[in-house]
Design a protein around this motif. Structure first.
Motif, mmCIF file in Angstrom:
data_model
loop_
_atom_site.group_PDB
_atom_site.id
_atom_site.type_symbol
_atom_site.label_atom_id
_atom_site.label_comp_id
_atom_site.label_asym_id
_atom_site.label_seq_id
_atom_site.Cartn_x
_atom_site.Cartn_y
_atom_site.Cartn_z
ATOM 1 N N PRO A 17 0.799 -1.224 0.000
ATOM 2 C CA PRO A 17 0.000 0.000 0.000
ATOM 3 C C PRO A 17 0.838 1.284 0.000
ATOM 4 C CG PRO A 17 -0.722 -1.517 1.730
ATOM 5 C CD PRO A 17 0.587 -2.036 1.215
ATOM 6 N N HIS A 18 0.272 2.294 -0.614
ATOM 7 C CA HIS A 18 0.716 3.675 -0.462
ATOM 8 C C HIS A 18 -0.311 4.333 0.439
ATOM 9 C CE1 HIS A 18 2.018 7.690 -2.617
ATOM 10 N NE2 HIS A 18 1.942 7.811 -1.295
ATOM 11 N N VAL A 19 0.120 4.835 1.593
ATOM 12 C CA VAL A 19 -0.770 5.484 2.551
ATOM 13 C C VAL A 19 -0.557 6.990 2.480
ATOM 14 C CG1 VAL A 19 -1.388 5.745 4.982
ATOM 15 C CG2 VAL A 19 -0.808 3.487 4.082
ATOM 16 N N VAL A 20 -1.654 7.734 2.369
ATOM 17 C CA VAL A 20 -1.599 9.191 2.322
ATOM 18 C C VAL A 20 -2.335 9.749 3.539
ATOM 19 C CG1 VAL A 20 -2.211 11.267 1.022
ATOM 20 C CG2 VAL A 20 -1.519 9.184 -0.199
ATOM 21 N N LEU A 21 -1.642 10.560 4.332
ATOM 22 C CA LEU A 21 -2.240 11.221 5.486
ATOM 23 C C LEU A 21 -2.471 12.691 5.153
ATOM 24 C CD1 LEU A 21 -0.293 9.967 8.664
ATOM 25 C CD2 LEU A 21 -2.569 9.293 7.898
ATOM 26 N N LEU A 22 -3.712 13.151 5.297
ATOM 27 C CA LEU A 22 -4.060 14.526 4.974
ATOM 28 C C LEU A 22 -4.329 15.336 6.238
ATOM 29 C CD1 LEU A 22 -6.657 13.847 2.112
ATOM 30 C CD2 LEU A 22 -4.209 14.317 1.860
ATOM 31 N N GLY A 23 -3.708 16.518 6.313
ATOM 32 C CA GLY A 23 -3.967 17.448 7.389
ATOM 33 C C GLY A 23 -4.616 18.705 6.851
ATOM 34 N N ALA A 24 -4.758 19.708 7.705
ATOM 35 C CA ALA A 24 -5.431 20.943 7.314
ATOM 36 C C ALA A 24 -4.746 21.625 6.137
ATOM 37 C CB ALA A 24 -5.494 21.897 8.508
ATOM 38 N N GLY A 25 -3.424 21.477 6.048
ATOM 39 C CA GLY A 25 -2.690 22.095 4.948
ATOM 40 C C GLY A 25 -3.091 21.556 3.592
ATOM 41 N N ALA A 26 -3.575 20.304 3.533
ATOM 42 C CA ALA A 26 -4.018 19.726 2.267
ATOM 43 C C ALA A 26 -5.281 20.419 1.774
ATOM 44 C CB ALA A 26 -4.257 18.227 2.426
ATOM 45 N N LEU A 111 -7.431 14.431 -7.788
ATOM 46 C CA LEU A 111 -6.208 13.853 -8.325
ATOM 47 C C LEU A 111 -5.549 12.898 -7.344
ATOM 48 C CD1 LEU A 111 -4.702 16.993 -10.132
ATOM 49 C CD2 LEU A 111 -6.297 15.263 -11.014
ATOM 50 N N ILE A 112 -5.621 13.195 -6.060
ATOM 51 C CA ILE A 112 -5.073 12.275 -5.053
ATOM 52 C C ILE A 112 -5.763 10.920 -5.169
ATOM 53 C CG2 ILE A 112 -4.989 11.761 -2.580
ATOM 54 C CD1 ILE A 112 -4.540 14.751 -2.092
ATOM 55 N N LEU A 113 -7.080 10.936 -5.209
ATOM 56 C CA LEU A 113 -7.834 9.682 -5.279
ATOM 57 C C LEU A 113 -7.549 8.927 -6.568
ATOM 58 C CD1 LEU A 113 -11.262 10.983 -3.918
ATOM 59 C CD2 LEU A 113 -9.624 9.527 -2.713
ATOM 60 N N LEU A 114 -7.498 9.647 -7.686
ATOM 61 C CA LEU A 114 -7.296 9.012 -8.978
ATOM 62 C C LEU A 114 -5.852 8.549 -9.185
ATOM 63 C CD1 LEU A 114 -9.473 11.435 -11.105
ATOM 64 C CD2 LEU A 114 -9.966 9.016 -10.650
ATOM 65 N N SER A 115 -4.939 9.025 -8.349
ATOM 66 C CA SER A 115 -3.532 8.619 -8.472
ATOM 67 C C SER A 115 -3.236 7.337 -7.702
ATOM 68 C CB SER A 115 -2.618 9.732 -7.958
ATOM 69 O OG SER A 115 -2.742 9.875 -6.550
ATOM 70 N N LEU A 116 -4.227 6.797 -7.002
ATOM 71 C CA LEU A 116 -4.035 5.614 -6.165
ATOM 72 C C LEU A 116 -4.959 4.492 -6.596
ATOM 73 C CD1 LEU A 116 -3.836 7.510 -2.753
ATOM 74 C CD2 LEU A 116 -1.916 6.478 -3.977
ATOM 75 N N VAL A 122 -6.253 6.493 1.828
ATOM 76 C CA VAL A 122 -6.148 7.913 2.145
ATOM 77 C C VAL A 122 -6.825 8.131 3.488
ATOM 78 C CG1 VAL A 122 -6.734 10.271 1.478
ATOM 79 C CG2 VAL A 122 -6.183 8.580 -0.289
ATOM 80 N N ALA A 123 -6.074 8.606 4.463
ATOM 81 C CA ALA A 123 -6.605 8.876 5.793
ATOM 82 C C ALA A 123 -6.527 10.378 6.042
ATOM 83 C CB ALA A 123 -5.805 8.124 6.855
ATOM 84 N N THR A 124 -7.631 10.951 6.503
ATOM 85 C CA THR A 124 -7.661 12.393 6.713
ATOM 86 C C THR A 124 -7.989 12.734 8.156
ATOM 87 O OG1 THR A 124 -8.699 14.468 6.009
ATOM 88 C CG2 THR A 124 -10.086 12.501 5.943
ATOM 89 N N PHE A 125 -7.337 13.782 8.643
ATOM 90 C CA PHE A 125 -7.640 14.330 9.961
ATOM 91 C C PHE A 125 -8.645 15.480 9.847
ATOM 92 C CE2 PHE A 125 -3.493 12.364 10.718
ATOM 93 C CZ PHE A 125 -3.678 11.761 11.946
ATOM 94 N N ASN A 126 -9.095 15.781 8.640
ATOM 95 C CA ASN A 126 -9.926 16.962 8.390
ATOM 96 C C ASN A 126 -11.413 16.665 8.527
ATOM 97 O OD1 ASN A 126 -7.522 18.309 7.782
ATOM 98 N ND2 ASN A 126 -7.675 17.802 5.611
ATOM 99 N N TRP A 127 -12.154 17.664 8.976
ATOM 100 C CA TRP A 127 -13.603 17.538 9.111
ATOM 101 C C TRP A 127 -14.344 17.866 7.826
ATOM 102 C CZ3 TRP A 127 -12.579 21.479 13.410
ATOM 103 C CH2 TRP A 127 -12.101 20.844 14.561
ATOM 104 N N THR A 218 2.798 9.177 2.308
ATOM 105 C CA THR A 218 2.831 10.603 1.986
ATOM 106 C C THR A 218 2.102 11.372 3.075
ATOM 107 O OG1 THR A 218 2.899 10.252 -0.414
ATOM 108 C CG2 THR A 218 2.103 12.379 0.347
ATOM 109 N N ILE A 219 2.769 12.367 3.639
ATOM 110 C CA ILE A 219 2.176 13.253 4.640
ATOM 111 C C ILE A 219 1.919 14.591 3.959
ATOM 112 C CG2 ILE A 219 2.395 14.243 6.945
ATOM 113 C CD1 ILE A 219 2.576 11.206 6.955
ATOM 114 N N PHE A 220 0.668 14.967 3.817
ATOM 115 C CA PHE A 220 0.299 16.167 3.076
ATOM 116 C C PHE A 220 -0.343 17.184 4.024
ATOM 117 C CE2 PHE A 220 -2.048 17.642 -1.066
ATOM 118 C CZ PHE A 220 -1.553 18.929 -0.881
ATOM 119 N N GLY A 221 0.439 18.219 4.376
ATOM 120 C CA GLY A 221 -0.113 19.326 5.151
ATOM 121 C C GLY A 221 -0.543 18.975 6.557
#
Length: 349
Positions: A17-26, A111-116, A122-127, A218-221
């Protein structure tokens, strides 16, 4: 290692797996000029003021002088006289974020979703609802999309506590036919109790399992704030010791200083096994969509000098036709070649 054994190993590694973590910066990067209607998101600093919530806390004399939501909410959480204010703040946050709409043109979240692929997460900390809104569009192009995990809840997500089903907030449980209840929003306090409800617990189980198996993260923002110490501890427990993860790679999409970033994630990164870029379009996700773990293995293990092909990478300001053409070609290639052909960067050129 003989050829058969190496082929087996290559197959295994490229399909981790490629795991992507999204924060507020994303989210800030996804809607720098606001959402479809000009509404903006915010990072934790000035969050209360920028989202028009200052009036809610004016009646409370706060000890903290900080304008950061983490500091403000941590104090509200610890004070018994602030329950009503916390409820008002929760309602205001849900109301504001529920109104956010993803812009019509292709967005970074699309694009994030379509690139995987399905193997990824994809795990997000965002509401905010942008990731789910993007998913509803991406699934029209391909159903081979990554799994999603909402680690702090989401305004567009609901679930049935009795039957452990979750989905869009306006759906109903397939067992009891009752409307879903809103997912719990986890606020920036030190002890969030991720096991307090089955839905949050299931999302954390998914990301921890993916972290154990991940080849690329990948840690994004996401700034890994002090109030998320519990989250970082859970991820670290799943990741294990850095000397045991000496083939894996980390990627950071962030505008912060590189030294500051690596210091925050020093318990995860083995030696020099990381890359830092300051925008999405320089990341592996945009440069090698749907081939991120393939590119990593080819570059580091097969010693191939990999460069993105003009017809197979995402760029800013693309049209939907351009995005669909790229994804369509890659998905078709995956179907025609099959996994046993060890898709490589060289082959897709």
């Amino acid at each position: 290692m003989n050829v058969d054994k190496y082929d087996e190993y290559e197959f295994f590694m490229k399909n981790r797996p490629h795991v992507v973590l999204l924060g507020a910066g994303a989210t800030m990067a996804a809607i720098p000029n606001g959402d479809k209607n000009g509404r903006k998101s915010s990072v934790m600093n000035n969050f209360i003021e920028e989202l028009g919530m200052s009036s809610i806390i004016k009646s409370i004399k706060l000890n903290t002088k900080s304008n950061n939501l983490e500091d403000i909410y941590s104090e509200l959480h610890d004070r018994t006289d602030c329950q009503i204010v916390r409820e008002q703040l929760d309602n205001k946050i849900r109301e504001y974020f529920s109104r956010l709409e993803i812009p019509d043109e292709p967005n970074i979240y699309d694009l994030i979703l379509l690139s995987l692929q399905k193997k990824d997460l994809v795990a997000t900390f965002n509401w905010d609802p942008l990731l789910l809104q993007a998913y509803q569009r991406a699934v029209r192009i391909t159903k081979d999309l990554p799994n999603l995990a909402f680690l702090h809840g989401n305004v567009l997500v609901g679930y049935c506590l009795d039957h452990k089903y979750g989905g869009m907030i306006d759906n109903i449980c397939i067992e009891c036919r009752k409307p879903f209840q809103p997912s719990r929003l986890l606020y920036p306090v030190r002890q969030k109790n991720y096991a307090a409800d089955p839905y949050t617990q299931a999302n954390w189980k998914a990301v921890r399992n993916a972290f154990r198996q991940a080849y690329l993260v990948t840690i994004f923002g996401y700034s890994a704030p002090i109030t998320d110490a519990e989250a970082i501890s859970l991820l670290k427990e799943s990741w294990g010791g850095i000397n045991e993860r000496n083939l894996e790679d980390f990627e950071f999409i962030d505008i912060r200083d590189e030294d500051e970033l690596i210091k925050s994630w020093s318990d995860f990164v083995h030696s020099h096994h990381y890359q830092v870029v300051n925008n999405f379009f320089d990341s592996s996700l945009a440069r090698f969509p749907r081939r991120t773990t393939v590119e990593l293995f080819d570059r580091t293990m097969n010693c191939i000098w990999t460069t993105p092909h003009p017809e197979f990478h995402f760029r800013s300001n693309m049209t939907w036709d351009e995005v669909e053409k790229i994804v369509g070609n890659l998905v078709r290639e995956e179907s025609e070649l099959g996994l046993n052909d060890f898709l490589s960067i060289e082959e897709i050129k």
